[in-house]
Motif scaffolding. Structure first.
Motif, PDB file in Angstrom:
ATOM      1  N   SER A   1       0.810  -1.214   0.000  1.00 11.49           N
ATOM      2  CA  SER A   1       0.000   0.000   0.000  1.00 11.49           C
ATOM      3  C   SER A   1       0.846   1.268   0.000  1.00 11.49           C
ATOM      4  O   SER A   1       0.381   2.320  -0.441  1.00 11.49           O
ATOM      5  CB  SER A   1      -0.933  -0.001   1.220  1.00 11.49           C
ATOM      6  OG  SER A   1      -0.181  -0.080   2.430  1.00 11.49           O
TER       7      SER A   1
ATOM      8  N   ASP B   1      -1.871  -8.133   1.809  1.00 12.30           N
ATOM      9  CA  ASP B   1      -2.301  -6.809   2.279  1.00 12.30           C
ATOM     10  C   ASP B   1      -1.254  -6.298   3.259  1.00 12.30           C
ATOM     11  O   ASP B   1      -1.317  -6.527   4.462  1.00 12.30           O
ATOM     12  CB  ASP B   1      -3.675  -6.911   2.944  1.00 12.30           C
ATOM     13  CG  ASP B   1      -4.225  -5.535   3.328  1.00 12.30           C
ATOM     14  OD1 ASP B   1      -3.611  -4.524   2.916  1.00 12.30           O
ATOM     15  OD2 ASP B   1      -5.245  -5.467   4.028  1.00 12.30           O
TER      16      ASP B   1
ATOM     17  N   ASP C   1       1.926  -2.945   3.733  1.00 11.07           N
ATOM     18  CA  ASP C   1       2.331  -1.630   3.245  1.00 11.07           C
ATOM     19  C   ASP C   1       3.677  -1.667   2.536  1.00 11.07           C
ATOM     20  O   ASP C   1       4.106  -0.653   1.986  1.00 11.07           O
ATOM     21  CB  ASP C   1       2.372  -0.612   4.392  1.00 11.07           C
ATOM     22  CG  ASP C   1       3.350  -1.019   5.490  1.00 11.07           C
ATOM     23  OD1 ASP C   1       3.894  -2.146   5.404  1.00 11.07           O
ATOM     24  OD2 ASP C   1       3.567  -0.227   6.415  1.00 11.07           O
TER      25      ASP C   1
END
Length: 491
Positions: free
Chosen positions: A170, A201, A203
């Motif tokens: 992300s 999922d 960062d």
């Protein structure tokens, strides 16, 4: 040069002044964020970019020259001719800037103009140091993803070669390429790979090592379940068998899925030389696996429990060598194995000239000193040297690390139960290999489950003209890959 055009949508600022204020507020703390304003057709035009990412010289040579040659044309008309796609929100606009694009705004115009003028800096293409071969191609992947895709398409001029891009992380927004042959890859396998990637999922995705741990079946296993390589020809050969390659921006390493145990012992050299020497070298590699994990344990068992297996002519030399050593065989072996690992790690971290010196010092000076001091026997030095050489024969660094780790539990079992402990340890390893799966593919195929037709390219390497079928482990759509290639002999 590619110019991307986007209309302001959603929560993107609209007016010229609002855009200036918005971008200034977002990136004002960045010393490399540049705002350049010029007058074109009587209208202020502002360009925003990071001069450490975007090619400012190309902006001057291409865009500004375009404006000078068309002074009577509205700047929006010139940029509209190169429109491609649209940012949907502020996050996408920021992503375009930090990816090396140049954003332009025109006074009185509500449109966004995004110019793809990335400043590409990449090292030259060279052969990977850890995967050198004697015959064949001597190029390797680099840190630039587009260049790596070029190396694959240059070799494999097949319209069915498919490349899909996704972004993972992300914050890092790392671009990852999924590469496969459309009419060869198994649809279920492809769907499963995409499903596991979609579940990531986090960062931060920096390298394929992150992806590997997220999508492998059994993270507690010693054995690597995805094949790592920096060689384009190795990736080409695997995707031609129906497998999938994952390439990541910023790293030269590709992941190949699914992988089997025997794929780690295959090298491009096996197919660049004749089948008889290739078979000999491959058998040597597989034999080195047994030597690397069992030789220290065998030494410990013989010295500690089973002196009767030593031939009569060697009993006195062995007894003389180990006599006076203050440690039991297990401690003696652990000291030397840990020392070898320390020397290896030091050699990797240091510059090449110094690392060679460390290897010489560690191999000669330290080895001779510990023997003279009576801490380690001569036999132990020989055993450790042969074991280290055997562990470095593996073409894959990940499997080499696994081999070095497996010897330690076998050494403990040998010191506790002798030959019985070694046998139980090998049985446990074999059970783990037979039970392990990677993306639904048996890891020890074609040995377990037994598939004799695929043995032509496992323990041995049969002549290429006899391998008319692709390996069945990846379940490719087209199993036949060649037909009567030796028909000329019958004419």
């Amino acid at each position: 040069m590619i110019v991307l055009f986007a209309q302001c949508r959603g929560n993107l600022p609209v007016s010229y002044e609002e855009r200036q204020s918005y971008l200034r507020d977002c990136f004002d703390r960045n010393a490399d964020f540049v705002q350049r304003e010029t007058i074109v057709y009587g209208l202020p035009v502002t360009f925003y970019f990071f001069n450490t990412l975007a090619a400012e010289t190309q902006l001057e040579e291409q865009i500004f020259r375009l404006f000078q040659e068309n002074e009577s044309v509205h700047p929006s008309t010139l940029l509209h001719d190169y429109s491609r796609r649209q940012p949907q929100n502020q996050a996408q606009l920021k992503s375009m800037l930090v990816s090396g694009n140049i954003v332009a705004t025109i006074s009185g115009d509500e449109n966004w103009y995004v110019l793809s003028l990335e400043n590409t800096i990449a090292r030259p293409i060279s052969e990977p140091d850890s995967e050198r071969i004697i015959r064949g191609a001597h190029d390797g992947f680099i840190e630039k993803l587009d260049t790596n895709i070029h190396l694959l398409r240059y070799r494999l001029k097949d319209p069915s070669l498919t490349v899909e891009f996704i972004e993972l992380g992300s914050r890092t927004n790392t671009r990852v390429a999924i590469v496969y042959i459309q009419d060869l890859v198994n649809d279920t396998l492809l769907t499963e790979v995409k499903r596991r990637l979609a579940y990531i999922d986090t960062d931060m995705i920096i390298s394929p090592g992150y992806i590997e741990e997220f999508i492998e079946d059994n993270t507690m296993s010693f054995f690597p379940q995805l094949l790592n390589t920096e060689r384009p020809d190795r990736v080409e050969g695997n995707i031609m068998e129906g497998r999938i390659a994952l390439l990541c921006e910023g790293t030269p390493t590709a992941l190949i899925a699914p992988a089997t145990f025997f794929s780690f012992y295959q090298s491009p050299d096996d197919y660049n030389s004749r089948w008889i020497p290739a078979t000999f070298i491959r058998l040597l590699r597989l034999f080195s696996f047994l030597i690397a994990i069992t030789l220290p344990a065998f030494y410990i068992s013989v010295i500690g429990f089973h002196l009767e297996v030593i031939p009569n002519d060697l009993i006195w030399p062995v007894k003389y060598a180990v006599e006076g050593i203050p440690y039991p065989p297990l401690i003696e072996a652990l000291i030397m194995e840990v020392t070898i690992e320390l020397i290896r790690e030091a050699g990797i971290r240091l510059p090449s000239p110094i690392s060679q010196t460390i290897g010489i010092v560690g191999g000669l000076v330290i080895g001779d000193a510990v023997v003279q001091a009576g801490l380690i026997s001569n036999l132990m030095i020989v055993v450790v040297a042969i074991t280290a050489i055997s562990s470095f024969i593996v073409p894959s660094n990940e499997m080499s690390t696994t081999v070095r780790l497996l010897r330690f539990p076998l050494m403990v079992l040998a010191a506790t139960f002798g030959f019985v402990g070694i046998v139980f340890g090998l049985i446990f390893i074999l059970i783990n290999l037979c039970k392990l799966e990677t993306l639904g593919v048996p890891y020890f195929a074609p040995f377990a489950p037994l598939r004799l037709t695929d043995w032509k390219d496992t323990f041995v390497r049969f002549p290429l003209w006899t391998m008319s079928r692709r390996p069945a482990d990846a379940k490719p759509k087209l199993i036949v890959r060649l037909r009567d290639t030796r028909g000329w002999k019958q004419e």
